[in-house]
Scaffold this active site. Sequence first.
Site, PDB file in Angstrom:
ATOM      1  N   TYR A 176       0.843  -1.202   0.000  1.00  0.00           N
ATOM      2  CA  TYR A 176       0.000   0.000   0.000  1.00  0.00           C
ATOM      3  C   TYR A 176       0.877   1.251   0.000  1.00  0.00           C
ATOM      4  CZ  TYR A 176      -3.579   3.254   1.824  1.00  0.00           C
ATOM      5  OH  TYR A 176      -4.435   4.308   2.025  1.00  0.00           O
ATOM      6  N   LYS A 180       1.219   4.213  -2.837  1.00  0.00           N
ATOM      7  CA  LYS A 180       0.894   5.585  -2.462  1.00  0.00           C
ATOM      8  C   LYS A 180       2.080   6.520  -2.700  1.00  0.00           C
ATOM      9  CE  LYS A 180      -3.355   5.078  -1.410  1.00  0.00           C
ATOM     10  NZ  LYS A 180      -4.340   5.620  -2.371  1.00  0.00           N
ATOM     11  N   THR A 210     -13.664   5.312   7.995  1.00  0.00           N
ATOM     12  CA  THR A 210     -14.301   4.883   6.753  1.00  0.00           C
ATOM     13  C   THR A 210     -14.513   3.371   6.755  1.00  0.00           C
ATOM     14  OG1 THR A 210     -12.218   4.450   5.602  1.00  0.00           O
ATOM     15  CG2 THR A 210     -13.055   6.705   5.511  1.00  0.00           C
TER      16      THR A 210
END
Length: 291
Positions: A176, A180, A210
Amino acid sequence: WACCLFLLANAGIGKEIVTYLAAKGATVFMVCRNADRAAQARNEIVEHAKVVGISNASQNVRVLVGDCSLESDVRRVWSEFESNQENQGRLDCLICNAGALSFEKTLTSEGIETTFAAHLLFGTYLLGTLAMNTLSNTPNSRMVVVSSGGMYNTAFPSWADATNTGISRYDGQLAYAYAKRGQVLLCERWAQLYDSRVKVVSCHPGWTDTPGVDSAYGSAKSYLQPLRTLWQGAEGIIWLAVAPAERLQGGAFYLDRSPCVKHMAGPFFTEGSFTKNSVQEVDEMMDQLEK
C-alpha cells in the site's frame, strides 16, 4: 458547473465528496465496482441533492461500473465516459480515489497484484493518461490523486518489489505504501509536464473513520484514534476539486487545503533522505508504468 469523474464513489470519503458536489449542481460520474451498491449510493446522493434544490440531480449524477484494478475495465469506463453526451466533451476534475489496503496478496484476473493495480498502475496512471487530453482541453482543470500518509514510510522501491513480482515476502502495508508513494511521484512528474494546462496534485485525508479502515483494521482501529469524520477527511479534497486553479500548486501533496512535506524521515521526522527517490529512480518508474 463542473464535470467530475470520480473513482470509488459509493461509500466513505468518496460518497461524501460526491454528495457535496451533486448538491452544488455538478455533473458527476461515479466509477464503482459493484452495480447494486453504486445504484443505492446514487439514489441517496440524488435524493439529498433534490432536497437542497437541485431539481435535475438525477440527470447530473451518473454511474459507470468498473473495477479500477483491471486494465480492460479502466479502458472501457473511459470509453463510456467519452461517449456520454452529458459531459459535453469536458472534464473539469478527475479524482482518483480507488483502492484499498489488503493484508493478503491477491492477483487480479489479469495477473497483476491488486493493490498496485488499483492504486497506481491502472487506477491512477492509466486513467490519468487516458483522461489527460480531455483535461488539457478543459480550462482550469485538475487531477486530484488521493494518496495516503502511509507513503511517509518508504521511498518507491524496485519495480519487482513495488509490483510484488520478486522474491520478497508480501507485506500488505508496504504494498500500500509503495503504491501511495508512487502516486505522489507520478503527480510530481505530471505536474512538470502539464502544469500550464492541468493542475496535477496529490493529497491525503488523514486517518478517517471509513468502511475501508474498518475492513483493514477491524477492532485494531482503536489504536488510530482519534479518527476524523467523513466530512473532515473529505473537505480538503473537495477544496482541491473546486478551488480556482491558480490557487493550486502543481505536484504538491496536500492536507486540509495546504501543501505539506512529502518526507518525514530521520530521528526528528525532518526532510531526511531515507524516503526520497533519485531522478533516475523516478525515470525508471515512469518507464515501467508506460510499458
